[in-house]
Write a protein that holds these residues in place. Sequence first.
Motif, PDB file in Angstrom:
ATOM      1  N   ILE A   1      38.861  73.342   0.525  1.00  6.01           N
ATOM      2  CA  ILE A   1      38.955  72.043   1.344  1.00  6.01           C
ATOM      3  C   ILE A   1      40.396  72.079   1.601  1.00  6.01           C
ATOM      4  O   ILE A   1      41.323  71.952   0.677  1.00  6.01           O
ATOM      5  CB  ILE A   1      38.411  71.047   0.477  1.00  6.01           C
ATOM      6  CG1 ILE A   1      36.752  71.148   0.442  1.00  6.01           C
ATOM      7  CG2 ILE A   1      38.474  69.572   1.234  1.00  6.01           C
ATOM      8  CD1 ILE A   1      36.118  70.031  -0.455  1.00  6.01           C
ATOM      9  N   PRO A   2      40.805  71.620   2.864  1.00  4.48           N
ATOM     10  CA  PRO A   2      42.214  71.348   3.436  1.00  4.48           C
ATOM     11  C   PRO A   2      42.794  70.492   2.547  1.00  4.48           C
ATOM     12  O   PRO A   2      42.429  69.473   1.957  1.00  4.48           O
ATOM     13  CB  PRO A   2      42.030  70.806   4.664  1.00  4.48           C
ATOM     14  CG  PRO A   2      40.696  71.430   5.377  1.00  4.48           C
ATOM     15  CD  PRO A   2      39.891  71.461   3.977  1.00  4.48           C
TER      16      PRO A   2
ATOM     17  N   LEU B   1      36.762  62.584  -5.610  1.00  2.13           N
ATOM     18  CA  LEU B   1      35.623  63.782  -5.699  1.00  2.13           C
ATOM     19  C   LEU B   1      34.331  63.272  -5.052  1.00  2.13           C
ATOM     20  O   LEU B   1      33.811  63.900  -4.699  1.00  2.13           O
ATOM     21  CB  LEU B   1      35.186  63.809  -7.159  1.00  2.13           C
ATOM     22  CG  LEU B   1      34.072  64.809  -7.952  1.00  2.13           C
ATOM     23  CD1 LEU B   1      34.108  65.951  -7.210  1.00  2.13           C
ATOM     24  CD2 LEU B   1      33.694  64.630  -9.209  1.00  2.13           C
ATOM     25  N   PHE B   2      34.046  61.896  -5.191  1.00  3.45           N
ATOM     26  CA  PHE B   2      32.888  61.346  -4.679  1.00  3.45           C
ATOM     27  C   PHE B   2      32.960  61.188  -3.163  1.00  3.45           C
ATOM     28  O   PHE B   2      31.904  60.969  -2.503  1.00  3.45           O
ATOM     29  CB  PHE B   2      32.426  60.075  -5.402  1.00  3.45           C
ATOM     30  CG  PHE B   2      31.771  60.336  -6.902  1.00  3.45           C
ATOM     31  CD1 PHE B   2      30.325  60.872  -6.976  1.00  3.45           C
ATOM     32  CD2 PHE B   2      32.570  60.256  -8.082  1.00  3.45           C
ATOM     33  CE1 PHE B   2      29.927  61.082  -7.976  1.00  3.45           C
ATOM     34  CE2 PHE B   2      31.934  60.405  -8.926  1.00  3.45           C
ATOM     35  CZ  PHE B   2      30.675  60.721  -9.278  1.00  3.45           C
ATOM     36  N   SER B   3      34.100  60.868  -2.497  1.00  9.73           N
ATOM     37  CA  SER B   3      34.237  60.127  -1.430  1.00  9.73           C
ATOM     38  C   SER B   3      34.853  61.282  -0.347  1.00  9.73           C
ATOM     39  O   SER B   3      34.419  61.134   0.799  1.00  9.73           O
ATOM     40  CB  SER B   3      35.039  59.111  -1.213  1.00  9.73           C
ATOM     41  OG  SER B   3      34.705  57.821  -2.109  1.00  9.73           O
ATOM     42  N   VAL B   4      35.538  62.434  -0.965  1.00  9.22           N
ATOM     43  CA  VAL B   4      35.825  63.248  -0.146  1.00  9.22           C
ATOM     44  C   VAL B   4      35.373  64.717  -0.395  1.00  9.22           C
ATOM     45  O   VAL B   4      34.802  65.487   0.579  1.00  9.22           O
ATOM     46  CB  VAL B   4      37.356  63.459  -0.162  1.00  9.22           C
ATOM     47  CG1 VAL B   4      38.042  64.670   0.680  1.00  9.22           C
ATOM     48  CG2 VAL B   4      38.116  62.185  -0.007  1.00  9.22           C
ATOM     49  N   VAL B   5      35.104  65.147  -1.586  1.00  7.72           N
ATOM     50  CA  VAL B   5      34.952  66.373  -2.119  1.00  7.72           C
ATOM     51  C   VAL B   5      33.215  66.724  -1.691  1.00  7.72           C
ATOM     52  O   VAL B   5      32.886  67.849  -1.277  1.00  7.72           O
ATOM     53  CB  VAL B   5      35.365  66.975  -3.334  1.00  7.72           C
ATOM     54  CG1 VAL B   5      34.738  68.211  -3.896  1.00  7.72           C
ATOM     55  CG2 VAL B   5      36.770  66.746  -3.520  1.00  7.72           C
TER      56      VAL B   5
ATOM     57  N   SER C   1      39.963  73.274 -10.119  1.00 12.07           N
ATOM     58  CA  SER C   1      40.085  73.781  -8.617  1.00 12.07           C
ATOM     59  C   SER C   1      41.603  73.132  -8.168  1.00 12.07           C
ATOM     60  O   SER C   1      42.122  73.635  -7.346  1.00 12.07           O
ATOM     61  CB  SER C   1      39.095  73.337  -7.687  1.00 12.07           C
ATOM     62  OG  SER C   1      39.087  72.188  -7.716  1.00 12.07           O
ATOM     63  N   ARG C   2      41.719  71.983  -8.889  1.00 18.38           N
ATOM     64  CA  ARG C   2      42.951  71.155  -8.774  1.00 18.38           C
ATOM     65  C   ARG C   2      44.397  71.915  -9.266  1.00 18.38           C
ATOM     66  O   ARG C   2      44.375  71.989 -10.567  1.00 18.38           O
ATOM     67  CB  ARG C   2      42.933  69.642  -9.123  1.00 18.38           C
ATOM     68  CG  ARG C   2      41.874  69.124  -8.459  1.00 18.38           C
ATOM     69  CD  ARG C   2      41.364  69.283  -7.101  1.00 18.38           C
ATOM     70  NE  ARG C   2      42.595  68.871  -6.217  1.00 18.38           N
ATOM     71  CZ  ARG C   2      43.119  69.596  -5.384  1.00 18.38           C
ATOM     72  NH1 ARG C   2      42.579  70.616  -4.908  1.00 18.38           N
ATOM     73  NH2 ARG C   2      44.275  68.976  -4.546  1.00 18.38           N
TER      74      ARG C   2
END
Length: 295
Positions: A171-172, A190-194, A107-108
């Motif tokens: 996700i913005p 990945l773990f803190s935002v996504v 996705s990135r």
Amino acid sequence: MSAQVRPGWMEKPKPLTQVGKVLALATVVLLVCVPFLVIVSTSLASTEEVVDNGGWVLWPTEPSLKAYRDILDGGIVTHALGVSAGVTIVGTLLSLACTVTLAYALSRPGVFGARPVLLLILFTFLFPPGMIPSFLLVKELGLLDSYASLVLPVLVNVFNLVVLRGFFQGIPEELYEAARLDGAGDWRVLFSVVLPLSKAALAVVGLFYAVAYWNSWFYASLYLESDHWPLQQVLRTYVVAGSGLTDATTGEGTVTAPQTTQMAVLVIATVPILLVYPFLQKYFTKGVLTGAVKS
């Protein structure tokens, strides 16, 4: 001033329309609930009542748990239930972990080789491997008669991967950039935002994986011996073959009426998913639609 004219779809339904909707909904509910009621009632009925009613009972006059005691005391269904639970839990966790990490990488923007990998994955979705190549691969890897053969060949589902990838892309971008400015690496992002923002999609994908692992019987029939079968394969033996399995320790099979035994095993195989689904239902529509919009 003249009254504001509302569009047709905002008008209050006519009484005849409301009656039609009620009848349609009641019909659907009956079509779903009556067969399940028959299954549960037949599993609770006595042997004589099942025979007298031609194999099906709508409402047992003398409910009994004899069928459940017989199949659980034999050890076959109990062992198969443990196998299914273990495969479902472990398989779902592994599949979620692999699907999340792969979907995040794809996705990135700017990830090297992301597009060829995505096209290769989509190719496997359009042209899945046949039964014989899959069996030969599992055999060459030494996974025959191993529970890993029920998990590894289906570890990542393409549809679930596309859903998560689309959700991550939705996700913005500002959130990713803000995390980068704070010095967060890929794993921290990945773990803190996504993941905290993807609970709905993760719940839906996890439900898809869990249902697939729980209901899987075909791979078990190909790769496993009968003493390692999960619950669904045992259920298939009871329902399709019309007979029980033999207990490996006592050498004895079930003694309950076949129809009662079949329905009891069917109830045991169905209830766990029915208990889990209501807790994830609120995430279902949101997770699927949001993930599919940008996929």
